[in-house]
Enzyme design. Sequence first.
Site: not given
Length: 427
Positions: A355-356
């Site tokens: 989640c980046e």
Amino acid sequence: MSHFSYLDGALHVESLPLDALARQFGTPLYVYSQAALADNFSAYADACRLAGRGDDQALVCYSVKSNSNLAVLNLLGKLGSGFDIVSGGELLRVIAAGGDPRKVIFSGVGKGRDEMRLALTHDILCFNVESIPELHRLNEVAGELGRRARISLRVNPDVDANTHPYISTGLKDNKFGVAYDDALACYRTAATLPHIDVVGIDCHIGSQLLDDAPLLEALDKVIELIDRLADEGIVLRHLDIGGGIGITYNDEQPVAVGDYLARVFARVDAWRSQRHAGAPIKVMFEPGRSIVGNAGVLLTEVQYLKHGESKNFAIVDAAMNDLMRPAMYEAWHGVQAVQQRPGATAVYDVVGPVCESGDWLARGRALNLEPGDLLALMSAGAYGMTMASNYNTRGRAAEVMVDGDRVHLIRRREVPADLFALESLIA
């Protein structure tokens, strides 16, 4: 990467197809070629022998931080390698792998007292000292143990390595080493300390160097300093020129290891014949990436293909936590389909599930893909697994070593329970 090649449209490592390894061990999966590791180390060892250097005149110390798997260390140790470490943990890895502590050099700017005690207890070859405060601390710790610590000073020659700023280590603005102009005074101090034995000099200006001109410039400056020290009665027994030779990730053409070492030995021989005839000095090297980088790949499976207005994304099961270099350095890794498929290609960014937005492995690659396809991220043997993390509670990949038509699991895949096994609830 000569030990990774296509046979009948399938990418192989030595004699084994990579898709079979993915089925057996799952993905993400690090795969190493034992033959590639041996060949890359032999490039250094053979160049030393060709220059007439026996074990008492040259030593190749593999840089453990580039890939510290026990099987990798064990193989290199059996081939005669010494080891360059940067932590007490790496020393324990070398010992667990059967390496010889008397062939270990300890680098790094922040050595703790416990690490110094550990290294002194195992009688390592040398500490590469990087500051005056470290020198005094090491003298104190050695005194407490009733020992003498063999040291070299890591001298910062202020030579531009012409590489990425994050892996340049030889400029005066870098945190590493003792400034060249301060080195003479530091050696004078070291020579007065009762529990210090001054034995050498160390220099490392950076990594992924394609041209050896900066390395040879640094060597000339180190030789000049050795002469000045000898004039004051401080005679050194070894010269450590560090590592740094690069590899091919895309279209780079790094200097050949044998050519570089031949030029190093030629300069050392010319210098000794002019001023130090008959005074032996051991030459040491600290290669990492050039030994292990092109000996490994990271296998990953395509999960989804996501077609956007401006970009296409191939979402795979490997991520920045498995291979940090692209997110950290914007580094390039080649991407090859494990099974070649004829037909039209599309341009994809290869991204992971973390989640980046920085979670990408490759950008703008022309690939013919379907969900479930396997991709190989090439040249992933160095700074892949050693920089991996558990971000997003993701287990680190498994690692395997291939030897001809045999495969060995050298690290099992982590499962979630491994990741929180050291944590505790508050009663």
